[in-house]
Design an enzyme around this catalytic site. Structure first.
Site, short mmCIF file in Angstrom:
data_model
loop_
_atom_site.label_atom_id
_atom_site.label_comp_id
_atom_site.label_asym_id
_atom_site.label_seq_id
_atom_site.Cartn_x
_atom_site.Cartn_y
_atom_site.Cartn_z
N GLU A 271 2.08 13.63 5.69
CA GLU A 271 1.52 12.88 4.55
C GLU A 271 0.21 12.22 4.96
OE1 GLU A 271 4.39 10.33 2.56
OE2 GLU A 271 5.88 11.94 2.58
N SER B 258 -9.89 2.99 8.46
CA SER B 258 -11.10 3.80 8.63
C SER B 258 -12.33 2.94 8.92
CB SER B 258 -11.34 4.67 7.40
OG SER B 258 -11.83 3.90 6.35
N CYS C 53 -4.61 9.23 3.99
CA CYS C 53 -3.24 9.35 3.50
C CYS C 53 -3.17 10.37 2.37
CB CYS C 53 -2.80 7.99 2.99
SG CYS C 53 -1.12 7.99 2.36
N GLY D 117 0.83 -1.20 0.00
CA GLY D 117 0.00 0.00 0.00
C GLY D 117 0.87 1.25 0.00
N GLY E 205 -7.27 1.77 1.80
CA GLY E 205 -8.16 2.10 0.70
C GLY E 205 -9.42 1.27 0.63
N ARG F 107 8.00 6.69 10.67
CA ARG F 107 7.30 5.91 9.66
C ARG F 107 7.52 6.57 8.30
NH1 ARG F 107 2.34 4.60 6.85
NH2 ARG F 107 2.02 2.38 7.09
N SER G 116 -7.33 6.07 3.44
CA SER G 116 -8.36 7.12 3.43
C SER G 116 -7.85 8.44 4.00
CB SER G 116 -9.57 6.65 4.23
OG SER G 116 -9.17 6.38 5.56
N GLY H 242 -4.25 10.00 10.30
CA GLY H 242 -3.12 9.32 9.69
C GLY H 242 -1.93 9.34 10.64
N MET H 243 -1.11 8.29 10.57
CA MET H 243 0.08 8.25 11.42
C MET H 243 1.14 9.21 10.88
SD MET H 243 -0.90 6.46 13.80
CE MET H 243 0.58 6.18 14.77
N GLY H 244 0.93 9.71 9.67
CA GLY H 244 1.82 10.72 9.12
C GLY H 244 1.22 12.11 9.20
P1 RVP Z 1 -7.69 3.04 5.39
O1 RVP Z 1 -8.20 1.67 5.75
O2 RVP Z 1 -8.04 3.42 3.98
O3 RVP Z 1 -8.16 4.08 6.36
O4 RVP Z 1 -6.10 2.97 5.42
C1 RVP Z 1 -5.37 2.58 6.55
C2 RVP Z 1 -3.89 2.52 6.19
O5 RVP Z 1 -3.40 3.82 5.81
C3 RVP Z 1 -2.96 2.13 7.32
O6 RVP Z 1 -2.94 0.76 7.60
C4 RVP Z 1 -1.61 2.64 6.85
O7 RVP Z 1 -0.97 1.77 5.95
C5 RVP Z 1 -2.00 3.88 6.05
N1 RVP Z 1 -1.70 5.12 6.79
C6 RVP Z 1 -1.70 5.32 8.13
N2 RVP Z 1 -1.36 6.60 8.33
C7 RVP Z 1 -1.18 7.15 7.13
C8 RVP Z 1 -0.79 8.50 6.83
O8 RVP Z 1 -0.74 9.36 7.69
N3 RVP Z 1 -0.49 8.78 5.58
N4 RVP Z 1 -1.40 6.21 6.20
#
Ligand code: RVP
Length: 487
Positions: A415, A361, A304, A297, A339, A400, A302, A386-388
């Site tokens: 991000e 999400s 990100c 990924g 996604g 990360r 969602s 997001g963790m970013g």
């Molecule tokens: P979603 O299920 O679409 O919400 O996506 C979750 C995923 O998004 C996480 O498992 C991780 O890989 C990614 N992620 C987490 N934080 C961020 C960010 O800040 N860009 N992205």
């Protein structure tokens, strides 16, 4: 120019599963699969390693219902160890000595009653200072209508002919014994009659209730734990505490330093090691010779914004298919991460080659996710970030996204975004919808198992007209469906 001869990459909405002749009823479709070399699951679903998605409560619920939770790493190592221990001990059949509420023979009935109420237990072994079991007391022994005085010593009210079991008892034998004698709890003792633990009827029944649960060889719930490729001490502590799978958690694992760090960790731990995220064949080829699983990924999440901020990414169906092409040849499991909005997306990811899917999400709005419910304009939400995102990076590790902690808030280059997601109730009902939809997909393709489905499924390409036709259209929705909301 060759720069303009660009390959096409597809995502969930670009494809549909081609319906095929079938003898498979959705209920009979078997979702069991694996997330890494040694870890099997009953439903191929993981909750994301995010601080608004997976802590111990989520991990416990995921494993009980057949999936796997992956603990996030925005916490220090001590907190992480506590969280892991919470999950590993949640459904433990024999409550270990240190966690057993015991009464002291010097206590009065009133004191023991208060103690049990305070600890939330219905009974307690009475043990002396050596740890020898003298009796057992339960709240039914001290009900007001019984002939015991609150000031009597507990030894007056307890049962002193205690039925005990030996260490290493088979759970089924303990159950039979409790059933036969109509008792709620049995102390486990060593050969000197010293208490080593306690088996409770409640614990046994709970275990029967979760027949799909994902457990280790000792019957404890399984969990995954996210770690950085550059923190060997965290990885070692997680491994030691009982993590079943370590997830090397990066936004771009096709990076020399990440691969080296991941390799070192893999060599030093017992747990399986899943490495991610990647989105290309070449990246997969680098990982197959040591990873126990590959997570895919780059930018589909969602929350990100990687693709917009960095201009880099890979639409998820293509990313999964490319990685799976390489990984399947080496028998390395693939996890599609990010996604997924609907159950249909999840089963499409499996058709593209994933063995399991990870969602953020979808689960962030459930009761088991960390964070509280907030109300906006009369609707209930939970926080999801997001963790970013700036908020998550500020409150923990920012590596990360391989970034140094800046001095000023405005110096972060995030991000990810901070958001809210509709409140959804229990994880159990969300998982039920997700798994049920995936089984439906298997029914349309005529596959009874995940490996068979991966083999048999085919995609058709969907135009934007086809995509519009897929969603509810030309109507006004009057009642919310449990598994669909247009967006
Ligand atoms: P979603 O299920 O679409 O919400 O996506 C979750 C995923 O998004 C996480 O498992 C991780 O890989 C990614 N992620 C987490 N934080 C961020 C960010 O800040 N860009 N992205």
């Amino acid at each position: 120019s060759s720069k303009l001869q660009v390959p096409e990459a597809l995502t969930f909405d670009d494809v549909l599963l081609r319906p095929k002749e079938s003898r498979v009823e959705p209920d009979d479709a078997d979702l069991s699969s694996r997330v890494s070399t040694n870890v099997e699951v009953s439903v191929p679903i993981l909750s994301a390693a995010m601080d608004t998605v997976t802590e111990s409560e989520m991990a416990i619920a995921m494993a009980r219902h057949g999936g796997l939770g992956v603990l996030h790493r925005n916490m220090n190592i001590d907190e992480m160890v506590e969280e892991i221990e919470r999950v590993k001990s949640a459904d433990e059949l024999v409550i270990p000595y240190d966690d057993v509420v015991t009464a002291d023979p010097e206590m009065t009935v009133r004191e023991v009653d208060n103690l049990m109420a305070h600890e939330g237990v219905g009974g307690a072994p009475v043990v002396n200072t050596r740890g020898e079991v003298l009796g057992i007391i339960s709240s039914t022994d001290i009900r007001p209508h019984l002939e015991v005085n609150e000031d009597d010593p507990v030894t007056e009210a307890m049962t002193d002919e205690v039925i005990t079991v030996d260490e290493g008892v088979d759970p089924r034998d303990a159950f039979d014994l409790m059933y036969e004698h109509k008792i709620e709890r049995v102390p486990v003792v060593d050969d000197e009659n010293l208490l080593v633990g306690l088996v409770t009827m409640q614990g046994i029944l709970q275990r029967r209730e979760y027949s799909e649960a994902v457990r280790d060889e000792d019957g404890r719930l399984r969990l995954g734990v996210a770690v950085s490729p550059f923190e060997e001490d965290r990885a070692a502590a997680a491994d030691e505490a009982g993590a079943d799978v370590l997830f090397i958690d990066t936004a771009h694992a096709h990076n020399r330093n990440v691969i080296e760090g991941a390799r070192d960790i893999k060599e030093s731990v017992d747990a399986d090691v899943v490495v991610g995220n990647v989105g290309t064949r070449e990246a997969a080829a680098e990982l197959v010779d040591f990873a126990d699983g590959i997570k895919v990924g780059i930018g589909p999440g969602s929350i990100c914004t990687t693709r917009v901020v960095s201009g880099a990414g890979m639409p998820q169906i293509t990313a999964v298919a490319q990685v799976a092409d390489v990984a399947s040849e080496h028998d390395v499991p693939v996890i599609a991460d990010g996604g997924i909005r609907y159950s249909g997306d999840a089963i499409k990811a499996v058709a593209a080659g994933a063995d399991a899917v990870m969602l953020g999400s979808y689960f962030a709005g459930t009761d088991e996710a960390p964070g509280r419910v907030v109300t906006m304009n009369g609707k209930k939400y939970k926080q999801y970030r997001g963790m970013g995102s700036v908020g998550a990076m500020k409150s923990g590790d920012s590596d990360r996204y391989l970034k140094e902690e800046p001095d000023e808030e405005e110096d972060y280059v995030p991000e990810g975004v901070e958001a809210a997601t509709p409140y959804k109730g229990t994880l159990k009902s969300e998982l039920h919808q997700l798994a049920g939809g995936m089984q439906s997909g298997m029914g349309y393709v005529g596959a009874e198992t995940i490996p068979e489905f991966k083999e048999r499924s085919e995609f058709v390409r969907v135009s934007s007209a086809g995509q519009a036709e897929s969603h509810a259209h030309d109507v006004v929705i009057t009642d919310e469906a449990p598994n669909y909301s247009p967006d």
